[in-house]
Design a protein around this motif. Sequence first.
Motif, mmCIF file in Angstrom:
data_model
loop_
_atom_site.group_PDB
_atom_site.id
_atom_site.type_symbol
_atom_site.label_atom_id
_atom_site.label_comp_id
_atom_site.label_asym_id
_atom_site.label_seq_id
_atom_site.Cartn_x
_atom_site.Cartn_y
_atom_site.Cartn_z
ATOM 1 N N LEU A 1 2.335 9.135 -6.147
ATOM 2 C CA LEU A 1 2.837 10.490 -5.897
ATOM 3 C C LEU A 1 3.901 10.865 -6.918
ATOM 4 O O LEU A 1 3.877 11.955 -7.508
ATOM 5 C CB LEU A 1 3.405 10.562 -4.477
ATOM 6 N N GLU A 2 4.819 9.931 -7.155
ATOM 7 C CA GLU A 2 5.903 10.191 -8.103
ATOM 8 C C GLU A 2 5.364 10.432 -9.511
ATOM 9 O O GLU A 2 5.763 11.388 -10.194
ATOM 10 C CB GLU A 2 6.861 8.999 -8.099
ATOM 11 N N ALA B 1 3.347 19.645 1.078
ATOM 12 C CA ALA B 1 4.013 20.808 0.486
ATOM 13 C C ALA B 1 3.876 20.812 -1.027
ATOM 14 O O ALA B 1 3.759 21.869 -1.659
ATOM 15 C CB ALA B 1 5.489 20.807 0.883
ATOM 16 N N THR B 2 3.884 19.632 -1.612
ATOM 17 C CA THR B 2 3.817 19.538 -3.074
ATOM 18 C C THR B 2 2.511 20.089 -3.614
ATOM 19 O O THR B 2 2.480 20.810 -4.612
ATOM 20 C CB THR B 2 3.967 18.064 -3.505
ATOM 21 N N SER C 1 0.836 -1.206 0.000
ATOM 22 C CA SER C 1 0.000 0.000 0.000
ATOM 23 C C SER C 1 0.868 1.251 0.000
ATOM 24 O O SER C 1 0.622 2.203 -0.747
ATOM 25 C CB SER C 1 -0.922 0.007 1.224
ATOM 26 N N HIS C 2 1.886 1.266 0.831
ATOM 27 C CA HIS C 2 2.784 2.424 0.875
ATOM 28 C C HIS C 2 3.538 2.591 -0.440
ATOM 29 O O HIS C 2 3.751 3.714 -0.910
ATOM 30 C CB HIS C 2 3.778 2.265 2.026
ATOM 31 N N ARG C 3 3.927 1.453 -1.030
ATOM 32 C CA ARG C 3 4.645 1.541 -2.298
ATOM 33 C C ARG C 3 3.737 2.086 -3.402
ATOM 34 O O ARG C 3 4.168 2.882 -4.239
ATOM 35 C CB ARG C 3 5.170 0.152 -2.685
ATOM 36 N N LEU C 4 2.481 1.672 -3.415
ATOM 37 C CA LEU C 4 1.543 2.193 -4.408
ATOM 38 C C LEU C 4 1.306 3.683 -4.212
ATOM 39 O O LEU C 4 1.241 4.447 -5.187
ATOM 40 C CB LEU C 4 0.219 1.437 -4.305
ATOM 41 N N ALA C 5 1.190 4.106 -2.937
ATOM 42 C CA ALA C 5 1.000 5.530 -2.673
ATOM 43 C C ALA C 5 2.206 6.337 -3.123
ATOM 44 O O ALA C 5 2.071 7.422 -3.706
ATOM 45 C CB ALA C 5 0.733 5.746 -1.185
ATOM 46 N N ARG D 1 4.536 13.548 -14.013
ATOM 47 C CA ARG D 1 4.005 13.352 -15.350
ATOM 48 C C ARG D 1 2.644 14.010 -15.540
ATOM 49 O O ARG D 1 2.476 14.857 -16.422
ATOM 50 C CB ARG D 1 3.913 11.848 -15.662
ATOM 51 N N TRP D 2 1.652 13.624 -14.747
ATOM 52 C CA TRP D 2 0.310 14.143 -14.944
ATOM 53 C C TRP D 2 0.240 15.646 -14.652
ATOM 54 O O TRP D 2 -0.336 16.407 -15.435
ATOM 55 C CB TRP D 2 -0.682 13.407 -14.036
#
Length: 757
Positions: free
Chosen positions: A701-702, A743-744, A693-697, A707-708
């Motif tokens: 985010l990345e 922050a992002t 789950s953390h890896r998917l989140a 990209r988007w």
Amino acid sequence: MLDSAGTFGFNPAAAASRRYPFQERLVTALNEQVARAEPGARLLLHVATGGGKTRIANDWLASALRAGQRVLWLAKDWTLLQQAAADLCGRHQGCRQLAGYIGQSPGSQRLSSLVPVGQPRLVYTTLQTWGRRASRGLATSRFDFIVVDEVHWGVDAPTFRRLDRLCRASVILGLTATPRPTMCGWTLVGEHYGFDRLVDAGVLAAPARIEAVRTQVAWRPSTGTSHGDFSSASLRELATDPRRNRQIVERYVRHQGDYGKTLVFACDIDHAEQLAASFQARGVAAEATHCRLSAADQDAIEHRFREGRLRVLVNVAKLTHGVDIPDIRTVFLARPTTSQILFSQMVGRAARRTAEKTTFNVIDFVDNLQSHRELLVGAQNWFCGGGGDREESRPATGRGPAFSVHAYLRSPIEHLPIRPGCEELVGLDLHPGQTFGVELELTRPGFDPAAVPDWSPIAHALLTALPAGVPRAVQPLGRGEIADDQLWNVKWDGSCGWELTSRILRGSEGFWELFDVCAAIGPRAAALGLTVNARTGAHVHLAWTQDVQALRWLYDLVAHFEPALLSLVAPSRARNGYCKSLRAEIRELRRLDTPEAWQQAFADPESRYLALNPRPLWQGRGTLEVRLHSGTLEGPKILTWISLWMRLLHAAELQPFRAPRHRSPGSTLPLSAKRDGDILILAGLLGVSPELSHRLAARRLEVVRARWRRTERYAELARQALTAWTRRSAGELCPRALPRLAATIGASPEPRALAVG
């Protein structure tokens, strides 16, 4: 184990023999799974030829009989039934008095000395006999369990479908060394124990010498059996070719000191007789056995071969199963086939291991096929690492047969074992009963399919970059050539240039092999000037069931959460002609309620460009193709994607998903701030690990930031989605990631736990 009177006697020495550790594990697993099986359950015991699956089943069966349970044991012929009964009675004292049989054919006399005391608790009969007797009460007899030996031969036949329908109150246990891809509704007992695994464990002999003898006989075969194998007329052409027959006999005569006791598989009965006569003419002690002979004559010939009075035994298909002659050192494959099952059964006759024999030889007679060459199953592509067009003798790799057709067997989800240095894969799940493969596309700036003078050298360089020990093709594949599913290949792709295709992979070993390949190929591809961009994709093939209801549930689930899945990949996947949206098609897909309707809906080759392509399920591959992922050679990304989709398919098969009906599915935006756009909502529904789950989140985010959000068309949509996701799942993210995320997007999220539902 048969005494002098032909009865099934108890053998104290056999009873005292110890099981292998893997057999102990399977007996334990079988007892546990049977104890909790519901009426109508279908269990599958998969052990390679020579691994003792009959012994494992009989050790469970003896306990079931003593507990008063009733068992029906079915097989395709009486020889198999005789061997199963002899093993049970020889090792388990008192079981003979509980067993009987049903049948009046000449073959049934093999069990004539089985006379139960009172009503039999165990009944032996053939599938054919059961089919004839079903209407006379045998189907309605109350059996707690039904054992089907060599279940792969009959599982697709009308008789077995009738058995499945009429015996819903019984638990069916299937025994097989070679499960079919269509056996998707069966639950695996314990683990798979295939050829490779039992060779590595010292249970089976390893192939030491594999020879492909090029006959130079031109042959244009046709296919004509129910399983698509070569037709009898085509095999007869080979059987009557005198030059080919001379080569078969001469090959043995020249090397008989190396080959030793040899079993020959012929094209048909006349071919077997002719070869046996030719061997005899050259001074070789040889005979032929086949179904035209009486049972007594067949037994006598097999006995002479077993005792060593014959050096060569020629047969057609009689000795493909149920024969235990451990000192066979060599198999001659004089009968070509397209059947993976038949080939593995033939080769398996020599794989028995003894104290004196730890290796065996396979001699494959390969003809110059003018048609259907791509269907041929041969030693050079069955045993990993083969290739070449000349006569070749080479040592085996030590690895056994790979699956050349994808297979799916229902089994529990497992965690990927941890390997040092690969912490980024912690928390990945896998489905051990599900094979998979990948297609990884590569290109280079300015690629022009009309002018690629250096395509072949680059493809060769990619092949040579594969890690040592990974089975690979000798030559890259050009336009229109078919890839060998047992080897890693590099093939021509007109849309981008180069496509790396995997062999069929399975389990944790497959995950690590893919990881190692990506780690090796990435630097070489960069050095060659290759890259991934918007025109490339990373496509995953996953074996799965053809069950229509499960397909409909899966497509509903994926269409509903399509925005969430898109958040893990580049925007190029959202409006891509080679990766069409499911949500835009879901209304039509929901109407498909039969396998025929699905096949017809995807008959057009252009339909393969749907983000989830079901065409390979009915085209002999047995897979669903996932086209949603953008191009990459990064192993952790690909393996995370595969793990997530294994969970998706597993969930769709186990329980229905009732998605809300979108009013205008075709106009849905690629990202969504709603719950259907939140990958963590989907992860919670699937029950993935916290690490995943953390890896998917983190991945989302990345991707959305880099990209988007930087794409003008989606910038505002990405900002809204990031804000919503952060507020919804702040309590589930790694604490150190939260300030950066806030922050992002310029938000001050209020942490709260993720609500799943």
